[in-house]
Design an enzyme around this catalytic site. Sequence first.
Site, mmCIF file in Angstrom:
data_model
loop_
_atom_site.group_PDB
_atom_site.id
_atom_site.type_symbol
_atom_site.label_atom_id
_atom_site.label_comp_id
_atom_site.label_asym_id
_atom_site.label_seq_id
_atom_site.Cartn_x
_atom_site.Cartn_y
_atom_site.Cartn_z
ATOM 1 N N GLU A 63 -41.402 29.938 -40.428
ATOM 2 C CA GLU A 63 -42.051 31.236 -40.266
ATOM 3 C C GLU A 63 -41.338 32.651 -40.014
ATOM 4 O O GLU A 63 -41.693 33.746 -41.053
ATOM 5 C CB GLU A 63 -43.472 31.325 -39.894
ATOM 6 N N HIS A 84 -53.512 23.930 -33.135
ATOM 7 C CA HIS A 84 -54.241 24.335 -34.514
ATOM 8 C C HIS A 84 -55.363 24.122 -34.624
ATOM 9 O O HIS A 84 -55.868 24.241 -34.960
ATOM 10 C CB HIS A 84 -54.216 22.363 -34.636
HETATM 11 C C1 TPP Z 1 -44.787 26.175 -36.062
HETATM 12 C C2 TPP Z 1 -45.018 25.290 -37.688
HETATM 13 N N1 TPP Z 1 -44.726 25.334 -39.076
HETATM 14 C C3 TPP Z 1 -45.424 24.218 -40.035
HETATM 15 C C4 TPP Z 1 -46.122 23.269 -39.230
HETATM 16 C C5 TPP Z 1 -46.642 22.242 -39.873
HETATM 17 N N2 TPP Z 1 -45.731 20.481 -40.415
HETATM 18 C C6 TPP Z 1 -46.358 20.572 -38.617
HETATM 19 S S1 TPP Z 1 -44.954 18.969 -38.891
HETATM 20 C C7 TPP Z 1 -44.077 19.374 -40.225
HETATM 21 C C8 TPP Z 1 -43.397 18.919 -40.529
HETATM 22 C C9 TPP Z 1 -41.583 18.505 -39.548
HETATM 23 O O1 TPP Z 1 -40.662 17.832 -40.155
HETATM 24 P P1 TPP Z 1 -39.907 17.264 -39.506
HETATM 25 O O2 TPP Z 1 -39.502 18.502 -38.013
HETATM 26 O O3 TPP Z 1 -38.976 16.561 -39.968
HETATM 27 O O4 TPP Z 1 -40.380 16.254 -38.561
HETATM 28 P P2 TPP Z 1 -41.076 14.917 -39.075
HETATM 29 O O5 TPP Z 1 -42.298 14.829 -39.046
HETATM 30 O O6 TPP Z 1 -40.221 14.730 -39.878
HETATM 31 O O7 TPP Z 1 -40.690 14.254 -37.206
HETATM 32 C C10 TPP Z 1 -44.747 20.536 -40.381
HETATM 33 C C11 TPP Z 1 -44.808 21.223 -41.606
HETATM 34 C C12 TPP Z 1 -46.043 23.208 -37.811
HETATM 35 N N3 TPP Z 1 -46.406 22.782 -37.206
HETATM 36 N N4 TPP Z 1 -46.115 24.301 -37.121
#
Ligand code: TPP
Lengths: 451, 329
Positions: free
Chosen positions: A185, A254
Site C-alpha cells: 500500500e 478490520h
Molecule cells: C496491509 C493489508 N493489505 C491487504 C490486506 C488484505 N489481504 C488479506 S490476506 C491478503 C493476501 C495475503 O497473501 P499472502 O501474504 O501470500 O498470505 P496467504 O494468505 O497466502 O497465507 C490480502 C491482500 C490486508 N489484510 N492487509
Amino acid sequence: MAIQILMPALSPTMEEGTLAKWLVKEGDTVESGQVLAEIETDKATMEFEAIDDGVVGKLLVSEGSENVAVNTPIAVIFEDGEDSESAVIADAPATVEESQPSKAAPQPAIVAAPISMEDVPEGTTFTSTTVREALRDAMAEEMRSNENVFLMGEEVAEYQGAYKVSQGLLDEFGAKRVIDTPITEHGFAGIAVGAAFGGLNPIVEFMTFNFAMQAMDQIINSAAKTLYMSGGQMGAPMVFRGPNGAASRVGAQHSQCYAAWYAHIPGLKVVMPYSAADAKGLLKSAIRDPNPVIFLENEMLYGRSFDVPDIDDFTVPIGKAKVWREGEDVTLVSFGIGMQYALEAAEKLAEEGISAEVVDLRSIRPIDYDTVIASVKKTNRCVTIEEGFPVASIGNHLSAIIMERAFDYLDAPVINCTGKDVPMPYAANLEKLALITTAEVISAVKTVTYR
Amino acid sequence: MAQKKTKAKANISGDELLKYYREMLLIRRFEEKAGQLYGMGQIGGFCHLYIGQEAVVVGLEAAAKEGDSRLTSYRDHAHMLACGMDPNGVMAELTGRRDGLSKGKGGSMHMFSKEKRFYGGHGIVAAQVPIGAGLALANKYKGEDTVSFTYFGDGAANQGQVYESFNMAALWKLPVIFVVENNQYAMGTSLQRAASTPDFYTRGEAFGITGASVDGMDVLAVKAAGELAVAHCRAGNGPYVLEVKTYRYRGHSMSDPAKYRTREEVQKVKDNQDPIDMIKEMLLQGDHASADDLKGIDKEIKKTVQASADFAIASPEPDINELYTDILV
Ligand SMILES: Cc1ncc(C[n+]2csc(CCOP(=O)(O)OP(=O)(O)O)c2C)c(N)n1
Ligand SMILES: [Mg+2]
C-alpha cells in the site's frame, strides 16, 4: 451414520444462495476435501467441499435451485459400509442448537423516506441500482471521457475487485488502465501520487481503508500537502477510495471508520456517500476534482439498491449536504452508513409524533455548515450520528460550530451518537453493543426534546 | 553467504514419524471442522484455513526449543495447535465465546499466548514481520539463546516493512528466522503476477542475510532446513531467510471465487504432494504402523476435534462488561 450436508454460509452476510452445479452424483465415493458443488452468492461463485469421506446417498436440492437458505439440507453422505436403504435420512438435524450466537448486528430496514431530489430536473426517470454498480458506473464513465484516469489497487483487475466494485473494468479498459498491484500500500499509493504529479488522474482502490494506514504518509504528507508546499505549482488530482468502517465480525484490525482522521487534514477533500445516486455523482466529481479526494465507501451498503437518476453525466457537487427528510422538532446530522440509523430513527420518531429533519452531510471536508446551521436554527435541537469513535469525532466538531454560530437558537445541548470507545470486538454480542444503534439515536432525540 | 537449496532427509524413527503424522492430522481435521462450523454460521467474518500447509509449521516447530517465540498472519490456527495451544481455546475463539483464547474478543485472526510465546495472529499483511524482528531483539537483549520464528506469506513478502526489518535484523544480528510461507497465491494473485523475482530465499542477499529454500510439503525436509536456520541464529550469526514452498488447498478465506487457478492444479497437488499422505506412506512402508493403527489415530483426532467444536459451541458468549475491559491496563 448418514451425514447431512447443509447449505453453507460462505460469507458473514450470506443468508441464501444458488446451488449452481453439483460436481458429484448419487452413488459417487467422495473424500474429505473433494469439491461437491458450486454455490453462487450475489458476490461470487464458490466451491463447497466435503469434510467427510463416504458415498453420496442423495442429492436433496437439484442443480440450479435458487434462494436455497443457509443450513437447508442439500445432500446426504453415507459413511463406509452403509447403504442408502437402511440409513435414516430425514431426522439428522443440524447438531448445533445450544447456545446459538447472537446474529450479526441486524440491518435496519430500508426506510422509504421522502427524498428531496432538489438537484435533478422534473420528469427525470430513475433506475434502481446497487451502490456497487453505481461506483463502477462512475469510474467507467470517467475513464471513457478522460484517458488519464486509471484504476490501481489489489485485486482490482483480474479478480474484478475484492468486493466486486471494479467488475468488468479490466475487460473494457485493459491492463494499462486497470492495474493489479502487489500488497504494498505505501508503495503504490506513493506511485499513484507521483503519477498524479506527472499529469495523470489515478484512482487508488484500497481493499479496505484499514490497509490505507500503511499508506498514510503518502496520502497526507505527499498528496495533501504538495499544492501548498509548491506555492500552488503542482498538486495531486487523484482519488483514494475503498470500503471504510465496520463490516461484520471481522474484528478490531478490520473494522474502523476513518472519516474523522481524514477530515482533520487540510489539503484533502473527504466524501462519504450513503445512497447509490450520491455514490455515483460524488465519485464522478471526485475523479474530476483537481485535488486529492478521500472517498469512503461501506461494505455493508455495496449490495443495497437505491434509485439513481437516468441523467447523462450525473454529478453531485462535493461540499453540499442533502436534506433527506424535513422536520420541525430536531435535526439529525449524519453521513455514510450512519444515515440508515438516522432515517430509521426519524421514521420511528414520526410514529411517536416527533418530527425529525435528517441531513446527510455527504461531504465531510469541506462540510456544508450552512445547511446544518439553517436546520438547527429551525428545529433548535441537534443529534449527530456516526459510526466512528467518540473522541474528536465529526459530531464533536459540528457541536462546536453549532455552538459558535447558533448558540442562541439551541434549546438543548447537542448530543453526539457514535460508535463505542473500544476496539471492535469479534464476539457477536459485543460487536452489536460496540456499534451505534437506532435505539440510541431515538433515546438521544428524546433527551434533547425533553420527552 | 552462498544461496543454497536445502533438501535433507534425516534418518528418522517410527515414533517421530507418528508424532508428525498426528500433529499434521490434528491441524487438518481442526481446519475442516472450522470450515464446517463457518458454513453453519457458528463462525463469522474471515476464517483462513491452513489445509495443505501443515508440514510447514509442524516441521519448524520440530526444530524449535522451549523459549523460542513465534508469530504469524491471520492464517494462524495451525501455528497455535503446533506450538501446543489448546484446541478448545482456539475453537472457542473462532466461535467468539468467553472460553476463547482472547475471551472471544479477538476472533480467528487475533489470538495470542504468552505461555507459548505465540505473539499473534495479525490481520494486517506483513505487520508481523518487524514485530518478529523486535521479539528477536528482546531475546538477544536479555541474553537468551532463543530465536523468533516470523512467518509471513508470499504476498506479504512484497511489503516494504519486510525489507526495513531485513536491514535492521542484519545490522544488529538479530536471531530471527524470516519464514516465507510461499503458497504461491496471495488471495487471487499468483506469485508471478506480484513478485518481480520469484525466489524469496534470495531476498535477504542484498542485506547479507543467508537464505534457503525448502519443499514445504515434506515435513522432514522442513524440519532439517529449520534446524540449519535455528543453528545459524543461535550461534549469533544474525537473521536467516527460509522460503518454504507450499500450497493452500482451500480458498483464501471462506468466500473465494476460485477463478484464479484451475481445479486440476489443486487436485494435482493433493494427489501427488500431500504432506500427510507422504508420511502415511512412510509409516506403512516402514512397518511403523498398520492401516488400522492409522485409522485409529484418525478416529482419536476426530474425537479431539469434535470435542473442541462442542466446547466452542457450548461456551457462552462473553459477558457484556468485557466490551470495556482490556483497553488499557
Ligand atoms: C496491509 C493489508 N493489505 C491487504 C490486506 C488484505 N489481504 C488479506 S490476506 C491478503 C493476501 C495475503 O497473501 P499472502 O501474504 O501470500 O498470505 P496467504 O494468505 O497466502 O497465507 C490480502 C491482500 C490486508 N489484510 N492487509
Ligand atoms: Mg500466499
